[in-house]
Design a protein around this motif. Sequence first.
Motif, PDB file in Angstrom:
ATOM      1  N   THR A  69       0.835  -1.199   0.000  1.00 29.78           N
ATOM      2  CA  THR A  69       0.000   0.000   0.000  1.00 29.78           C
ATOM      3  C   THR A  69       0.869   1.248   0.000  1.00 29.78           C
ATOM      4  O   THR A  69       1.687   1.454   0.895  1.00 29.78           O
ATOM      5  N   VAL A  70       0.679   2.070  -1.023  1.00 30.03           N
ATOM      6  CA  VAL A  70       1.432   3.320  -1.196  1.00 30.03           C
ATOM      7  C   VAL A  70       0.479   4.473  -0.894  1.00 30.03           C
ATOM      8  O   VAL A  70      -0.687   4.444  -1.292  1.00 30.03           O
ATOM      9  N   PHE A  71       0.972   5.496  -0.168  1.00 27.22           N
ATOM     10  CA  PHE A  71       0.120   6.623   0.198  1.00 27.22           C
ATOM     11  C   PHE A  71       0.935   7.913   0.208  1.00 27.22           C
ATOM     12  O   PHE A  71       2.140   7.912   0.416  1.00 27.22           O
ATOM     13  N   LEU A  72       0.246   9.023  -0.037  1.00 28.87           N
ATOM     14  CA  LEU A  72       0.874  10.342  -0.031  1.00 28.87           C
ATOM     15  C   LEU A  72       1.143  10.775   1.401  1.00 28.87           C
ATOM     16  O   LEU A  72       0.245  10.748   2.242  1.00 28.87           O
ATOM     17  N   VAL A  73       2.381  11.181   1.672  1.00 29.61           N
ATOM     18  CA  VAL A  73       2.738  11.771   2.962  1.00 29.61           C
ATOM     19  C   VAL A  73       2.781  13.282   2.810  1.00 29.61           C
ATOM     20  O   VAL A  73       2.172  14.002   3.577  1.00 29.61           O
ATOM     21  N   GLY A  74       3.507  13.784   1.802  1.00 24.71           N
ATOM     22  CA  GLY A  74       3.631  15.218   1.620  1.00 24.71           C
ATOM     23  C   GLY A  74       4.182  15.879   2.868  1.00 24.71           C
ATOM     24  O   GLY A  74       5.163  15.423   3.448  1.00 24.71           O
ATOM     25  N   MET A  75       3.507  16.920   3.345  1.00 22.40           N
ATOM     26  CA  MET A  75       3.953  17.651   4.535  1.00 22.40           C
ATOM     27  C   MET A  75       3.573  16.935   5.832  1.00 22.40           C
ATOM     28  O   MET A  75       4.082  17.250   6.887  1.00 22.40           O
ATOM     29  N   GLY A  76       2.676  15.962   5.738  1.00 19.06           N
ATOM     30  CA  GLY A  76       2.314  15.201   6.926  1.00 19.06           C
ATOM     31  C   GLY A  76       1.055  14.397   6.703  1.00 19.06           C
ATOM     32  O   GLY A  76       0.183  14.792   5.935  1.00 19.06           O
ATOM     33  N   VAL A  77       0.984  13.257   7.377  1.00 18.30           N
ATOM     34  CA  VAL A  77      -0.173  12.387   7.229  1.00 18.30           C
ATOM     35  C   VAL A  77      -0.293  11.480   8.455  1.00 18.30           C
ATOM     36  O   VAL A  77       0.713  11.153   9.088  1.00 18.30           O
ATOM     37  N   THR A  78      -1.507  11.135   8.793  1.00 20.78           N
ATOM     38  CA  THR A  78      -1.743  10.049   9.736  1.00 20.78           C
ATOM     39  C   THR A  78      -1.796   8.775   8.903  1.00 20.78           C
ATOM     40  O   THR A  78      -2.549   8.706   7.925  1.00 20.78           O
ATOM     41  N   ILE A  79      -0.993   7.804   9.259  1.00 20.83           N
ATOM     42  CA  ILE A  79      -0.920   6.566   8.488  1.00 20.83           C
ATOM     43  C   ILE A  79      -2.281   5.873   8.525  1.00 20.83           C
ATOM     44  O   ILE A  79      -2.887   5.761   9.598  1.00 20.83           O
ATOM     45  N   PRO A  80      -2.764   5.408   7.367  1.00 21.00           N
ATOM     46  CA  PRO A  80      -4.056   4.715   7.355  1.00 21.00           C
ATOM     47  C   PRO A  80      -4.102   3.612   8.414  1.00 21.00           C
ATOM     48  O   PRO A  80      -3.187   2.796   8.521  1.00 21.00           O
ATOM     49  N   SER A  81      -5.174   3.602   9.203  1.00 18.42           N
ATOM     50  CA  SER A  81      -5.237   2.755  10.399  1.00 18.42           C
ATOM     51  C   SER A  81      -5.307   1.260  10.112  1.00 18.42           C
ATOM     52  O   SER A  81      -5.068   0.453  10.993  1.00 18.42           O
ATOM     53  N   ASN A  82      -5.622   0.888   8.878  1.00 19.33           N
ATOM     54  CA  ASN A  82      -5.718  -0.535   8.556  1.00 19.33           C
ATOM     55  C   ASN A  82      -4.374  -1.160   8.182  1.00 19.33           C
ATOM     56  O   ASN A  82      -4.295  -2.364   7.950  1.00 19.33           O
ATOM     57  N   LEU A  83      -3.307  -0.357   8.131  1.00 19.15           N
ATOM     58  CA  LEU A  83      -2.015  -0.857   7.686  1.00 19.15           C
ATOM     59  C   LEU A  83      -1.145  -1.309   8.851  1.00 19.15           C
ATOM     60  O   LEU A  83      -1.174  -0.719   9.928  1.00 19.15           O
ATOM     61  N   SER A  84      -0.345  -2.343   8.605  1.00 13.35           N
ATOM     62  CA  SER A  84       0.637  -2.769   9.592  1.00 13.35           C
ATOM     63  C   SER A  84       1.849  -3.320   8.864  1.00 13.35           C
ATOM     64  O   SER A  84       1.740  -3.918   7.785  1.00 13.35           O
ATOM     65  N   GLY A  85       3.023  -3.058   9.429  1.00 16.99           N
ATOM     66  CA  GLY A  85       4.280  -3.514   8.849  1.00 16.99           C
ATOM     67  C   GLY A  85       5.312  -2.416   8.879  1.00 16.99           C
ATOM     68  O   GLY A  85       5.080  -1.345   9.442  1.00 16.99           O
ATOM     69  N   PRO A  86       6.474  -2.657   8.269  1.00 20.61           N
ATOM     70  CA  PRO A  86       7.531  -1.653   8.258  1.00 20.61           C
ATOM     71  C   PRO A  86       7.162  -0.451   7.382  1.00 20.61           C
ATOM     72  O   PRO A  86       6.634  -0.624   6.284  1.00 20.61           O
ATOM     73  N   LEU A  87       7.447   0.743   7.883  1.00 22.81           N
ATOM     74  CA  LEU A  87       7.188   1.985   7.159  1.00 22.81           C
ATOM     75  C   LEU A  87       8.386   2.330   6.296  1.00 22.81           C
ATOM     76  O   LEU A  87       9.515   2.425   6.797  1.00 22.81           O
ATOM     77  N   GLU A  88       8.129   2.519   4.992  1.00 28.06           N
ATOM     78  CA  GLU A  88       9.157   2.951   4.060  1.00 28.06           C
ATOM     79  C   GLU A  88       8.745   4.289   3.460  1.00 28.06           C
ATOM     80  O   GLU A  88       7.553   4.563   3.311  1.00 28.06           O
ATOM     81  N   LEU A  89       9.738   5.110   3.110  1.00 20.98           N
ATOM     82  CA  LEU A  89       9.488   6.423   2.528  1.00 20.98           C
ATOM     83  C   LEU A  89      10.310   6.592   1.253  1.00 20.98           C
ATOM     84  O   LEU A  89      11.391   6.019   1.124  1.00 20.98           O
ATOM     85  N   CYS A  90       9.789   7.421   0.333  1.00 18.04           N
ATOM     86  CA  CYS A  90      10.460   7.628  -0.942  1.00 18.04           C
ATOM     87  C   CYS A  90      10.014   8.954  -1.553  1.00 18.04           C
ATOM     88  O   CYS A  90       8.887   9.391  -1.331  1.00 18.04           O
ATOM     89  N   ILE A  91      10.879   9.549  -2.355  1.00 16.38           N
ATOM     90  CA  ILE A  91      10.492  10.718  -3.138  1.00 16.38           C
ATOM     91  C   ILE A  91       9.670  10.240  -4.338  1.00 16.38           C
ATOM     92  O   ILE A  91       9.893   9.143  -4.856  1.00 16.38           O
ATOM     93  N   ASN A  92       8.715  11.036  -4.766  1.00 14.50           N
ATOM     94  CA  ASN A  92       7.898  10.673  -5.928  1.00 14.50           C
ATOM     95  C   ASN A  92       8.689  10.971  -7.195  1.00 14.50           C
ATOM     96  O   ASN A  92       8.743  12.099  -7.661  1.00 14.50           O
ATOM     97  N   ASP A  93       9.314   9.933  -7.727  1.00 11.44           N
ATOM     98  CA  ASP A  93      10.186  10.072  -8.889  1.00 11.44           C
ATOM     99  C   ASP A  93      10.058   8.828  -9.760  1.00 11.44           C
ATOM    100  O   ASP A  93       9.456   7.827  -9.371  1.00 11.44           O
ATOM    101  N   ASP A  94      10.672   8.907 -10.904  1.00 13.29           N
ATOM    102  CA  ASP A  94      10.677   7.877 -11.937  1.00 13.29           C
ATOM    103  C   ASP A  94      11.497   6.675 -11.451  1.00 13.29           C
ATOM    104  O   ASP A  94      12.716   6.695 -11.497  1.00 13.29           O
TER     105      ASP A  94
END
Length: 115
Positions: A69-94
């Motif tokens: 499951t991929v989701f927009l963080v941007g300037m800040g977000v509450t992680i969708p409550s149905n998700l569980s597992g390791p949190l990964e982050l990335c820039i939106n790029d090719d």
Amino acid sequence: IKWQNTGVMIAAGSNKKVQYASGFWTANPEDNGGALYNAAGNPTFIPAKSGYTMPGQNEGALIGRIGSTVFLVGMGVTIPSNLSGPLELCINDDLNGQYGAGFTDNIGAITVTIS
């Protein structure tokens, strides 16, 4: 490394937040007059193409992923409550450089808080 493992395990229902704290980066130094920007992404809003970290969202924005499951963080977000597992982050790029330099021309870094 494209997706950065934060080392934080998310439990379902935890209401964890990811928040931009500081720093500047760019997914494409030829855009935005070469100026770096924050986790919201390119200030002129360039929708990411297919093959990007999160198509349709702003190029250069901060994106999160837990499992498949991929989701927009941007300037800040509450992680969708149905998700569980390791949190990964990335820039939106090719991701695979199909439109040009992909990740090889990225500049800068940002810092986030996870609470």
